[in-house]
Motif scaffolding. Structure first.
Motif, mmCIF file in Angstrom:
data_model
loop_
_atom_site.group_PDB
_atom_site.id
_atom_site.type_symbol
_atom_site.label_atom_id
_atom_site.label_comp_id
_atom_site.label_asym_id
_atom_site.label_seq_id
_atom_site.Cartn_x
_atom_site.Cartn_y
_atom_site.Cartn_z
ATOM 1 N N MET A 1 0.825 -1.205 0.000
ATOM 2 C CA MET A 1 0.000 0.000 0.000
ATOM 3 C C MET A 1 0.861 1.259 0.000
ATOM 4 O O MET A 1 0.407 2.346 0.317
ATOM 5 N N ARG A 3 2.020 2.708 -2.433
ATOM 6 C CA ARG A 3 1.761 3.538 -3.621
ATOM 7 C C ARG A 3 1.016 4.815 -3.253
ATOM 8 O O ARG A 3 0.958 5.748 -4.033
ATOM 9 N N ILE A 4 0.397 4.832 -2.075
ATOM 10 C CA ILE A 4 -0.460 5.974 -1.773
ATOM 11 C C ILE A 4 0.339 7.256 -1.526
ATOM 12 O O ILE A 4 -0.128 8.346 -1.878
ATOM 13 N N PRO A 6 3.285 8.412 -2.971
ATOM 14 C CA PRO A 6 3.531 9.127 -4.240
ATOM 15 C C PRO A 6 2.252 9.740 -4.811
ATOM 16 O O PRO A 6 2.257 10.873 -5.310
ATOM 17 N N ALA A 7 1.135 9.011 -4.691
ATOM 18 C CA ALA A 7 -0.147 9.530 -5.202
ATOM 19 C C ALA A 7 -0.550 10.790 -4.440
ATOM 20 O O ALA A 7 -1.013 11.771 -5.043
ATOM 21 N N ILE A 10 2.032 13.769 -5.453
ATOM 22 C CA ILE A 10 1.877 14.281 -6.827
ATOM 23 C C ILE A 10 0.502 14.932 -7.005
ATOM 24 O O ILE A 10 0.380 16.000 -7.623
ATOM 25 N N SER A 11 -0.546 14.317 -6.436
ATOM 26 C CA SER A 11 -1.877 14.934 -6.515
ATOM 27 C C SER A 11 -1.880 16.281 -5.806
ATOM 28 O O SER A 11 -2.495 17.243 -6.271
ATOM 29 N N ILE B 58 -8.781 9.085 -4.592
ATOM 30 C CA ILE B 58 -7.459 8.441 -4.504
ATOM 31 C C ILE B 58 -7.568 7.134 -3.713
ATOM 32 O O ILE B 58 -7.085 6.082 -4.146
ATOM 33 N N LEU B 62 -6.973 3.297 -5.354
ATOM 34 C CA LEU B 62 -5.886 2.451 -4.855
ATOM 35 C C LEU B 62 -6.402 1.220 -4.109
ATOM 36 O O LEU B 62 -5.836 0.137 -4.219
ATOM 37 N N GLY B 66 -6.288 -0.135 -8.363
ATOM 38 C CA GLY B 66 -5.837 0.752 -9.435
ATOM 39 C C GLY B 66 -4.420 1.248 -9.186
ATOM 40 O O GLY B 66 -3.915 1.183 -8.062
ATOM 41 N N ALA B 68 -1.195 4.072 -9.074
ATOM 42 C CA ALA B 68 -1.046 5.432 -8.563
ATOM 43 C C ALA B 68 -1.322 6.455 -9.663
ATOM 44 O O ALA B 68 -1.894 7.519 -9.399
ATOM 45 N N ALA B 71 -4.968 6.959 -9.963
ATOM 46 C CA ALA B 71 -5.437 7.706 -8.786
ATOM 47 C C ALA B 71 -5.134 9.193 -8.932
ATOM 48 O O ALA B 71 -5.977 10.051 -8.646
ATOM 49 N N ILE B 72 -3.922 9.496 -9.408
ATOM 50 C CA ILE B 72 -3.524 10.902 -9.580
ATOM 51 C C ILE B 72 -4.379 11.574 -10.652
ATOM 52 O O ILE B 72 -4.865 12.697 -10.460
#
Lengths: 103, 233
Positions: A1, A3-4, A6-7, A10-11, B58, B62, B66, B68, B71-72
């Motif tokens: 998990m 990956r959240i 970086p998400a 960047i978001s 997001i 995830l 899905g 990243a 999600a972005i």
């Protein structure tokens, strides 16, 4: 998990860039031409309604008028229009949804 | 008037909105935890992204496997409206320093935007504008982050029968009422809502809100231009 993160970063950076897009260059805007101002004035009603209506009539991702949120939305819209009171609008809207789900 | 007075006015104007922001913040705190992320993730989303609907998107992408990147893209699409808000606010803040405007940009959100523009449009004096905005935005930020933390802690304690996520459109109703001032604004709202629903039905996904908003802005502008034209003989 993992990956959240970086998400998130960047978001967050992208959203900030969009928030700053025009504000960053506001000092160069001496006067806004009236024609542009008239277009900008349409943004709040158009954007708010584009968020509200889908949440009422397609809560599950497809058009459905016979469910609690559509009816609650009509009543809440009336309350918001007459009172402009956030608390009252929330109580009526969420109360109707919770009540209809219970039956 | 000193800026503190304007800041207080901003905080007072946004205070009623907190009634709707708090339930939404609880969801923003509870949703990541319910989907297997830790509490810091929820707080990170609420402070770094600071835009509720995109935060939930997001987590949703995830937690359903899905990537990243998806999600972005979903989050940025939902937040595209910030560009519109930024464009709409900028003409009122040209007299402020770039540093202050860049700070104000971080705090930009639907409620503060919707409160600030009508007030600024009704008053030619520019001195108290940013203070009003910051007073409103800081109170909203504190409420949002506090509610997120409460959502992390309370999370599972909120019964499923309470439709917390429904607080968002309900709050927006109260923001919508005062901007429906004339025929063009009503045309913009009706077209914006209708087009967003149609775009969603056509499969536009998270883009449907922007498609709807663009259609509404176009329709409202046309209605406004028509109204201004002298009647033809």
């Amino acid at each position: 998990m993992s990956r959240i993160w970086p998400a998130i970063l960047i978001s967050g950076a992208g959203t900030y860039a969009m928030r700053a897009s025009f504000l960053a260059f506001a000092h160069r805007i001496v006067t806004v031409p009236p024609a542009v101002a008239r277009v900008l004035r349409q943004i709040p009603p158009a954007a708010l309604a584009a968020i509200i209506l889908p949440a009422l009539v397609r809560p599950q991702g497809h058009l459905d008028l016979l469910q609690p949120r559509a009816l609650a939305g009509i009543l809440a819209a009336f309350v918001a229009w007459r009172t402009r009171n956030v608390g009252l609008t929330l109580v009526v809207g969420m109360g109707v949804v919770a009540g209809l789900q219970a039956v | 008037m000193p800026s503190l007075t304007h800041a207080r006015a901003g905080a007072a104007a946004i205070a009623p909105m907190l009634v709707g922001v708090v339930p939404f913040g609880l969801v923003a705190g509870a949703a990541p935890v319910a989907n297997g992320f830790d509490g810091w993730t929820a707080v990170g989303l609420s402070t770094v992204v600071f835009a509720g609907a995109s935060q939930l998107a997001i987590v949703d992408v995830l937690s359903h496997g899905g990537s990243a990147v998806v999600a972005i893209l979903a989050a940025l699409t939902i937040n595209l409206r910030m560009v519109l808000y930024s464009a709409s606010l900028a003409p009122y803040l040209g007299h402020e320093s770039t540093r202050r405007r860049l700070g104000a940009a971080y705090l930009l959100n639907d409620q503060v935007y919707a409160l600030s523009v009508p007030r600024w449009a009704a008053d030619d004096r520019s001195d108290g504008r940013l203070a009003f905005y910051v007073g409103a935005a800081v109170l909203l930020w504190v409420g949002w982050v506090t509610a997120t933390i409460a959502g992390v802690v309370l999370g599972a304690a909120v019964p499923d029968s309470v439709p917390l996520d429904f607080a968002v459109p309900l709050v927006f109703f109260v923001l919508l009422v005062p901007v429906l001032v004339d025929r063009p604004s009503v045309v913009a709202a009706v077209t914006g809502g209708g087009a967003a629903v149609m775009a969603g039905e056509a499969g536009a996904g998270p883009l449907s809100m922007i498609v709807g908003a663009m259609a509404g802005i176009a329709a409202g502008s046309v209605a406004d231009a028509r109204r201004r034209q002298p009647a033809s003989p």
